[in-house]
Design an enzyme around this catalytic site. Structure first.
Site, PDB file in Angstrom:
ATOM      1  N   GLU A   1      46.524  -9.262  11.698  1.00 12.93           N
ATOM      2  CA  GLU A   1      46.670 -10.432  12.567  1.00 12.93           C
ATOM      3  C   GLU A   1      46.965 -11.638  11.678  1.00 12.93           C
ATOM      4  O   GLU A   1      46.121 -12.527  11.508  1.00 12.93           O
ATOM      5  CB  GLU A   1      45.399 -10.660  13.390  1.00 12.93           C
ATOM      6  CG  GLU A   1      45.187  -9.595  14.447  1.00 12.93           C
ATOM      7  CD  GLU A   1      43.837  -9.731  15.143  1.00 12.93           C
ATOM      8  OE1 GLU A   1      42.974 -10.469  14.636  1.00 12.93           O
ATOM      9  OE2 GLU A   1      43.643  -9.077  16.182  1.00 12.93           O
TER      10      GLU A   1
ATOM     11  N   GLU B   1      45.346  -3.107  19.130  1.00 14.57           N
ATOM     12  CA  GLU B   1      43.939  -3.363  19.462  1.00 14.57           C
ATOM     13  C   GLU B   1      43.848  -3.875  20.889  1.00 14.57           C
ATOM     14  O   GLU B   1      44.630  -4.722  21.313  1.00 14.57           O
ATOM     15  CB  GLU B   1      43.324  -4.405  18.532  1.00 14.57           C
ATOM     16  CG  GLU B   1      43.113  -3.963  17.109  1.00 14.57           C
ATOM     17  CD  GLU B   1      42.402  -5.032  16.285  1.00 14.57           C
ATOM     18  OE1 GLU B   1      41.729  -5.907  16.881  1.00 14.57           O
ATOM     19  OE2 GLU B   1      42.537  -5.000  15.054  1.00 14.57           O
TER      20      GLU B   1
END
Length: 384
Positions: A197, A319
């Protein structure tokens, strides 16, 4: 993230929060090992996996074959040299066997490298650490599973600013060159994910899509990572590589500024979405399942599909999930709807499991039992 921050409640439900890592586990996981120096279990890997079976398969067909996935969260990605520091036990082959037996076809293996990296200028990765990552990857490969290996909680040095970019790009190049060379002989069941991320930690825009500078620099970081992997040649010349948006988000500015390095046909878009935020991540709104709830989530996926379908780009939801709030029925409804909406759009859904049954954990890694088997079944059944 390790702790919920109050300012996140101000974010829109489309903000994508990554990698929940709980330092205060409540399921009493214990282990004396560090999950990096233990003697590996006997692992016999099929020759076609290790010796380079690279199939003639499009990225979209490839992602469909990945089925549904499960994250080995809060393990190799701990921000500590001790890989049991966040409460999970030493990873065993039996654990990964149980994940496979449930029907999950993909293991996402989040890895933090900075505690196992030598000093500049070479940034040599510890051979024992590479061995450990390979051992766990092999547990999955031995079950005919796909394995995603990434660079995870290394945000401390992967700072997306123009000032930091030269040093970061140099280190990323050297890091990915070593990882890629280690796994180069493996067939295409091994997937690389350049960054988890990527974002400017602690900045006001961290979870709001960053700044124009940040998004530009993240694109540069993906570029050098993909270039480093491809430069090792062999199977890595055509290996599938997952490349994330800024912070793996789906905001308008994030999607607009997303760039695929070299327009590489074997790059797969990587996104995360804990949506809706109050239900999925904060746990402050434990109910989900109305027509309005479903319409809201459908609209987010329509936005995702509009972006990547127009670019003919395959997508993996690296995710997602929902945290426990004494609401098993609502979590089941959400998981079933979410996994199915992914499947309908050809997106591989990979549940974030941090090992904590009071948060995102579906599977007890100590007893090898499913704490929430119905949720796991709903995820798996969506892509069968």
């Amino acid at each position: 993230m390790k702790n919920f921050s109050p300012f996140l409640f101000l974010l829109s439900i489309t903000i994508l929060i990554g990698c929940s890592s709980s330092e205060n586990q409540v399921n009493n996981n214990t282990s004396e090992g560090t999950d990096s120096l233990e003697t590996p279990e006997n692992n016999v890997i099929p020759n076609e996996v290790i010796n380079g079976d690279m199939r003639d398969i499009s990225p979209k067909e490839f992602v469909l074959d990945m089925g549904s996935g499960w994250n080995l969260g809060n393990t190799l990605d701990t921000e500590d040299v001790d890989k049991t520091a966040w409460g999970n036990p030493f990873t065993t082959k039996a654990m990964i066997d149980a994940i496979s037996e449930k029907g999950f076809k993909t293991l996402r293996l989040p890895v933090t490298w900075r505690f196992h990296t030598g000093a500049a200028p070479d940034y040599i990765l510890e051979s024992d650490w590479l061995d450990r990552v390979e051992d766990i990857a092999n547990y999955a490969l031995n079950n005919d599973m796909y394995v995603i290996i990434n660079v995870h909680h290394d945000d401390e040095w992967i700072i997306p600013t123009y000032e930091n970019a030269p040093a970061v790009k140099d280190r990323l190049t050297k890091t990915w060159t070593q990882i890629a060379n280690r796994f180069k002989p493996y067939g295409d069941y091994v997937i690389f994910e350049t960054l988890n991320e990527p974002r400017h930690e602690g900045s006001p825009e961290e979870w709001e899509g960053g700044t124009a500078e940040g998004r530009d620099v993240v694109n540069q970081y993906h570029q050098v990572s993909v270039d480093a992997i491809r430069a090792t040649e062999g199977n890595n010349a055509i290996r599938k590589i997952m490349v994330s948006t800024y912070a793996a988000g789906t905001g308008e500015n994030v999607l607009e500024d997303y760039q695929v390095p070299n327009n590489d046909e074997n790059v797969i878009a990587s996104i995360h979405s804990y949506s809706p935020y109050l239900f999925s991540l904060a746990g402050t709104d434990p109910t989900w399942g109305t027509d309005a709830d479903k319409a809201e989530l459908t609209e987010e996926f329509n936005t995702i599909q509009d972006k990547f379908e127009n670019d003919s780009r395959a997508v993996v939801m690296g995710e997602w999930g929902s945290t426990f709030a004494n609401n098993e029925a609502d979590r089941l409804s959400h998981a079933e709807f979410y996994a199915n909406i992914c499947a309908e759009r050809g997106i591989c859904p990979i549940w974030w499991d941090n090992g904590n049954a009071n948060e995102f954990g579906l599977f007890n890694r100590n007893t090898l039992e499913w704490v929430y088997p119905e949720i796991a079944d709903a995820i798996v059944n969506a892509t069968r």
